[in-house]
Design an enzyme around this catalytic site. Structure first.
Site, PDB file in Angstrom:
ATOM      1  N   TYR A  22      41.678   8.887  24.346  1.00  0.00           N
ATOM      2  CA  TYR A  22      40.898   8.831  25.552  1.00  0.00           C
ATOM      3  C   TYR A  22      40.245  10.185  26.118  1.00  0.00           C
ATOM      4  CZ  TYR A  22      39.967   7.411  30.515  1.00  0.00           C
ATOM      5  OH  TYR A  22      39.311   7.069  31.659  1.00  0.00           O
ATOM      6  N   LEU A  26      34.419  14.812  30.791  1.00  0.00           N
ATOM      7  CA  LEU A  26      33.699  15.548  30.050  1.00  0.00           C
ATOM      8  C   LEU A  26      32.497  15.825  30.937  1.00  0.00           C
ATOM      9  CD1 LEU A  26      32.876  16.544  27.429  1.00  0.00           C
ATOM     10  CD2 LEU A  26      31.776  14.410  26.589  1.00  0.00           C
ATOM     11  N   GLY A  36      23.407  20.258  23.944  1.00  0.00           N
ATOM     12  CA  GLY A  36      24.133  19.590  22.835  1.00  0.00           C
ATOM     13  C   GLY A  36      25.699  20.101  22.965  1.00  0.00           C
ATOM     14  N   SER A  39      27.713  16.743  22.877  1.00  0.00           N
ATOM     15  CA  SER A  39      27.814  16.137  21.507  1.00  0.00           C
ATOM     16  C   SER A  39      28.639  16.763  20.499  1.00  0.00           C
ATOM     17  CB  SER A  39      26.397  16.036  20.868  1.00  0.00           C
ATOM     18  OG  SER A  39      25.564  15.122  21.487  1.00  0.00           O
ATOM     19  N   HIS A  61      35.818   5.981  30.108  1.00  0.00           N
ATOM     20  CA  HIS A  61      34.917   5.181  31.431  1.00  0.00           C
ATOM     21  C   HIS A  61      33.623   6.163  31.796  1.00  0.00           C
ATOM     22  CE1 HIS A  61      39.004   3.822  31.301  1.00  0.00           C
ATOM     23  NE2 HIS A  61      38.313   2.380  31.636  1.00  0.00           N
ATOM     24  N   ASN A  66      25.398   6.997  35.750  1.00  0.00           N
ATOM     25  CA  ASN A  66      25.164   8.071  34.904  1.00  0.00           C
ATOM     26  C   ASN A  66      24.446   7.933  33.515  1.00  0.00           C
ATOM     27  OD1 ASN A  66      25.327  10.610  33.381  1.00  0.00           O
ATOM     28  ND2 ASN A  66      27.415  11.013  34.211  1.00  0.00           N
ATOM     29  N   TYR A  73      26.670   8.808  24.891  1.00  0.00           N
ATOM     30  CA  TYR A  73      27.717   8.015  24.226  1.00  0.00           C
ATOM     31  C   TYR A  73      27.133   6.874  23.292  1.00  0.00           C
ATOM     32  CZ  TYR A  73      30.447  10.463  27.608  1.00  0.00           C
ATOM     33  OH  TYR A  73      31.103  11.488  28.232  1.00  0.00           O
ATOM     34  N   GLU A  74      25.938   6.268  23.697  1.00  0.00           N
ATOM     35  CA  GLU A  74      25.586   5.325  22.760  1.00  0.00           C
ATOM     36  C   GLU A  74      24.981   5.828  21.594  1.00  0.00           C
ATOM     37  OE1 GLU A  74      22.946   2.776  25.270  1.00  0.00           O
ATOM     38  OE2 GLU A  74      24.722   1.917  26.039  1.00  0.00           O
ATOM     39  N   TYR A  88      35.809   3.729  40.182  1.00  0.00           N
ATOM     40  CA  TYR A  88      35.796   4.953  40.653  1.00  0.00           C
ATOM     41  C   TYR A  88      35.683   4.826  42.397  1.00  0.00           C
ATOM     42  CZ  TYR A  88      34.852   6.959  36.156  1.00  0.00           C
ATOM     43  OH  TYR A  88      34.907   7.395  34.965  1.00  0.00           O
TER      44      TYR A  88
END
Length: 134
Positions: A22, A26, A36, A39, A61, A66, A73-74, A88
């Site tokens: 998890y 970040l 970057g 990433s 999550h 955002n 993430y995608e 949240y």
């Protein structure tokens, strides 16, 4: 004990994949964004997971507004699993989030055809007070 809904959703076969990873938080400071670092950090975790056969999923999550994080993430191979209402609370205001996951080592997570039957079994177990064996 009974596995929670998220664990069952992300890793239907807990015998084959008893571990999940998890990402709690970040972020990068304003002056270091768009170079970057996010990433790099996520890919370091992915590299660690690739060497751990028992880990079936990396999940997190993200607050629904955002868009920069969602695109990151995608781009890094995560799938949107579901929306969670009121996850949240910031300054006494509730915000929805998305649950995102990336799967490893043959785990198909919420894309698994057995997911619905596993989920139904979990819900029936909750409704019957855990009397139904899984």
């Amino acid at each position: 004990g009974a596995r929670d809904e998220t664990a069952t959703l992300l890793v239907p076969d807990s015998d084959e994949h008893p571990e999940m990873f998890y990402i709690m938080t970040l972020g990068t400071s304003r002056g270091f964004r768009r170079v970057g670092l996010g990433s790099i950090l996520v890919n370091r975790v992915v590299d660690m997971i690739k060497s751990k056969q028992e880990c079936g999923a990396l999940y997190l999550h993200v607050i629904i507004y955002n868009e920069t994080a969602i695109k990151l993430y995608e781009r890094l191979g995560f799938s949107r699993v579901k929306k969670i209402r009121g996850y949240y609370t910031i300054n006494s205001v509730n915000y929805d989030c998305y649950l995102y996951a990336r799967y490893f080592h043959g785990n198909l997570g919420h894309n698994n055809s057995d997911y619905l039957s596993n989920f139904a079994r979990l819900m029936l177990s909750k409704m019957s007070g855990g009397l139904i064996a899984g």
